[in-house]
Design an enzyme around this catalytic site. Structure first.
Site, mmCIF file in Angstrom:
data_model
loop_
_atom_site.group_PDB
_atom_site.id
_atom_site.type_symbol
_atom_site.label_atom_id
_atom_site.label_comp_id
_atom_site.label_asym_id
_atom_site.label_seq_id
_atom_site.Cartn_x
_atom_site.Cartn_y
_atom_site.Cartn_z
ATOM 1 N N TYR A 42 -7.317 3.979 -6.552
ATOM 2 C CA TYR A 42 -6.223 3.008 -6.351
ATOM 3 C C TYR A 42 -5.189 3.152 -7.465
ATOM 4 C CZ TYR A 42 -4.057 -1.532 -5.225
ATOM 5 O OH TYR A 42 -3.178 -2.532 -4.873
ATOM 6 N N LYS A 81 -1.213 4.228 -7.025
ATOM 7 C CA LYS A 81 -0.182 3.250 -7.395
ATOM 8 C C LYS A 81 0.696 3.782 -8.534
ATOM 9 C CE LYS A 81 -0.917 -0.023 -4.325
ATOM 10 N NZ LYS A 81 0.075 -0.297 -3.266
ATOM 11 N N ASN A 125 5.363 -1.507 1.994
ATOM 12 C CA ASN A 125 4.400 -2.387 1.345
ATOM 13 C C ASN A 125 2.961 -2.233 1.823
ATOM 14 O OD1 ASN A 125 3.543 -5.166 0.177
ATOM 15 N ND2 ASN A 125 3.259 -5.394 2.402
ATOM 16 N N ASP A 147 2.972 -3.177 11.491
ATOM 17 C CA ASP A 147 1.604 -3.270 10.966
ATOM 18 C C ASP A 147 0.674 -2.642 12.010
ATOM 19 O OD1 ASP A 147 0.456 -5.350 8.534
ATOM 20 O OD2 ASP A 147 -1.052 -4.561 9.927
ATOM 21 N N ILE A 182 -2.588 -11.457 -6.636
ATOM 22 C CA ILE A 182 -1.828 -12.278 -5.690
ATOM 23 C C ILE A 182 -2.762 -12.781 -4.588
ATOM 24 C CG2 ILE A 182 0.212 -12.391 -4.210
ATOM 25 C CD1 ILE A 182 0.852 -11.614 -7.136
ATOM 26 N N THR A 210 -3.859 -13.255 -1.377
ATOM 27 C CA THR A 210 -3.625 -12.678 -0.044
ATOM 28 C C THR A 210 -4.979 -12.365 0.593
ATOM 29 O OG1 THR A 210 -3.698 -10.377 -0.785
ATOM 30 C CG2 THR A 210 -1.551 -11.486 -0.933
HETATM 31 P P1 NAI Z 1 -3.103 -7.529 2.794
HETATM 32 O O1 NAI Z 1 -4.348 -6.790 3.118
HETATM 33 O O2 NAI Z 1 -3.112 -8.985 2.796
HETATM 34 O O3 NAI Z 1 -1.892 -6.961 3.674
HETATM 35 C C1 NAI Z 1 -1.717 -5.571 3.824
HETATM 36 C C2 NAI Z 1 -1.248 -5.290 5.221
HETATM 37 O O4 NAI Z 1 -1.153 -3.874 5.374
HETATM 38 C C3 NAI Z 1 -2.222 -5.812 6.297
HETATM 39 O O5 NAI Z 1 -1.513 -6.603 7.236
HETATM 40 C C4 NAI Z 1 -2.778 -4.538 6.910
HETATM 41 O O6 NAI Z 1 -3.080 -4.673 8.297
HETATM 42 C C5 NAI Z 1 -1.649 -3.547 6.658
HETATM 43 N N1 NAI Z 1 -2.109 -2.169 6.717
HETATM 44 C C6 NAI Z 1 -3.226 -1.635 6.175
HETATM 45 N N2 NAI Z 1 -3.327 -0.342 6.497
HETATM 46 C C7 NAI Z 1 -2.237 -0.043 7.253
HETATM 47 C C8 NAI Z 1 -1.780 1.129 7.904
HETATM 48 N N3 NAI Z 1 -2.468 2.278 7.846
HETATM 49 N N4 NAI Z 1 -0.610 1.069 8.605
HETATM 50 C C9 NAI Z 1 0.088 -0.073 8.678
HETATM 51 N N5 NAI Z 1 -0.306 -1.227 8.103
HETATM 52 C C10 NAI Z 1 -1.463 -1.202 7.400
HETATM 53 O O7 NAI Z 1 -2.665 -7.041 1.343
HETATM 54 P P2 NAI Z 1 -1.589 -7.619 0.296
HETATM 55 O O8 NAI Z 1 -2.351 -8.197 -0.819
HETATM 56 O O9 NAI Z 1 -0.538 -8.376 0.967
HETATM 57 O O10 NAI Z 1 -1.034 -6.218 -0.236
HETATM 58 C C11 NAI Z 1 0.220 -5.694 0.120
HETATM 59 C C12 NAI Z 1 0.538 -4.581 -0.843
HETATM 60 O O11 NAI Z 1 0.527 -5.102 -2.171
HETATM 61 C C13 NAI Z 1 -0.477 -3.419 -0.847
HETATM 62 O O12 NAI Z 1 0.208 -2.200 -0.996
HETATM 63 C C14 NAI Z 1 -1.336 -3.720 -2.063
HETATM 64 O O13 NAI Z 1 -1.935 -2.541 -2.570
HETATM 65 C C15 NAI Z 1 -0.317 -4.316 -2.994
HETATM 66 N N6 NAI Z 1 -0.828 -5.141 -4.056
HETATM 67 C C16 NAI Z 1 -1.523 -6.295 -3.798
HETATM 68 C C17 NAI Z 1 -1.978 -7.070 -4.834
HETATM 69 C C18 NAI Z 1 -2.733 -8.346 -4.637
HETATM 70 O O14 NAI Z 1 -3.216 -8.916 -5.619
HETATM 71 N N7 NAI Z 1 -2.861 -8.876 -3.436
HETATM 72 C C19 NAI Z 1 -1.752 -6.688 -6.238
HETATM 73 C C20 NAI Z 1 -0.977 -5.485 -6.401
HETATM 74 C C21 NAI Z 1 -0.539 -4.743 -5.344
#
Ligand code: NAI
Length: 255
Positions: free
Chosen positions: A158, A162, A92, A39, A191, A193
């Site tokens: 977005y 996706k 992810n 991360d 979700i 988060t």
């Molecule tokens: P989050 O923001 O809680 O976690 C995402 C993580 O990715 C964070 O720890 C962040 O520091 C890291 N990150 C961001 N940019 C980065 C980079 N350039 N290099 C390395 N790490 C980086 O988000 P969440 O909700 O856990 O999302 C995870 C995945 O799931 C994402 O791809 C998001 O688009 C996808 N997603 C999330 C949904 C939701 O409702 N939370 C729904 C559908 C998809």
């Protein structure tokens, strides 16, 4: 999933400092895998490492910006040097898009979304696949979204990236199916988060607005996404490749 389903296996997870990535890294650990987590948020990544180690497996935390191919390559090299192999990758990491109609999306936001949510998946797979081939195969799961299968008002950038993750997943799955690598995508709904907190504003009204999109009447838990990633990555999913698995409480089923 048994506690030793992934014993002897090595999993690599991006975006593992929180949310879905952390929950999935911990689920792999609980099922016996050694886990390499990456991360850009190093403080929270260190916490994920602690949570993995509580399951009695090995953890490796590496700072890695997924928009940078060299950093991905070196995080994977560090994983191989530490654990000796790679079996599973969960690509992810991602960022959200502020709600705006297409004309009002700044070009730099488009570039950021493409780099972080789409090019990153290409770069990760490009550098992971040679390692998987060297041990006879493995599993890759890429994080798409409900926005990968339907249009969403105010989310053109977005939604575009996706959808792109799913197309790339399907084509790459065909490229490597005969060589023992299965490549699938997951499409989570709403979700709970840190990302969803930012997106909804975290207020009761904001939360109610996003929950209103969910036929089941609640947000999903990151652990409910993790269990799908583990299924796809396990032998239970041995005949599944090129699939985009929707985990969304019915959000994308209909209006
Ligand atoms: P989050 O923001 O809680 O976690 C995402 C993580 O990715 C964070 O720890 C962040 O520091 C890291 N990150 C961001 N940019 C980065 C980079 N350039 N290099 C390395 N790490 C980086 O988000 P969440 O909700 O856990 O999302 C995870 C995945 O799931 C994402 O791809 C998001 O688009 C996808 N997603 C999330 C949904 C939701 O409702 N939370 C729904 C559908 C998809």
């Amino acid at each position: 999933m048994t506690h030793d389903e992934f014993a002897g296996k090595v999993a690599f997870v991006t975006g593992a400092a929180g949310g879905i990535g952390r929950a999935t890294a911990i689920a792999f650990a609980a099922a016996g895998a050694d886990v390499a987590v990456t991360d850009i948020n190093l403080d929270e990544l260190a916490r994920t490492v602690e949570l993995i180690e509580q399951h009695g497996v090995r953890a490796l935390g590496t700072g890695c910006d997924v928009t940078n191919g060299e950093q991905i390559e070196s995080a994977l090299t560090r994983t191989i040097n530490t654990f000796g192999r790679l079996d599973i990758a969960f690509n992810n990491a991602g960022v959200e898009q502020p709600v705006a109609p297409l004309v009002d999306i700044p070009e730099h936001d488009w570039d950021r979304l493409v780099a972080t949510n789409l090019k990153s998946v290409f770069l990760c797979m490009k550098h992971q696949i040679p390692h998987l081939l060297s041990t006879g195969g493995g599993s890759i799961v890429n994080t798409s979204s409900g926005a990968g299968v339907i249009g969403i008002r105010g989310q053109s950038a977005y939604t575009a990236v996706k959808h792109g993750v799913i197309g790339m997943t399907k084509s790459a799955a065909l490229d490597y199916a005969a060589q023992g690598i299965r490549i699938n995508a997951i499409c989570p709904g709403i979700i709970e988060t840190p990302m969803m907190d930012r997106f909804s504003g975290g207020t009761p009204e904001g939360r109610a607005r996003v929950i209103a999109q969910e036929p089941v009447g609640r947000m999903g838990r990151p652990e409910e996404v993790a269990s799908a990633v583990l299924w796809l990555s396990s032998d239970l999913g041995a005949f599944t490749t090129g699939h985009a698995l929707v985990i969304d409480g019915g959000q994308t089923v209909g209006l």
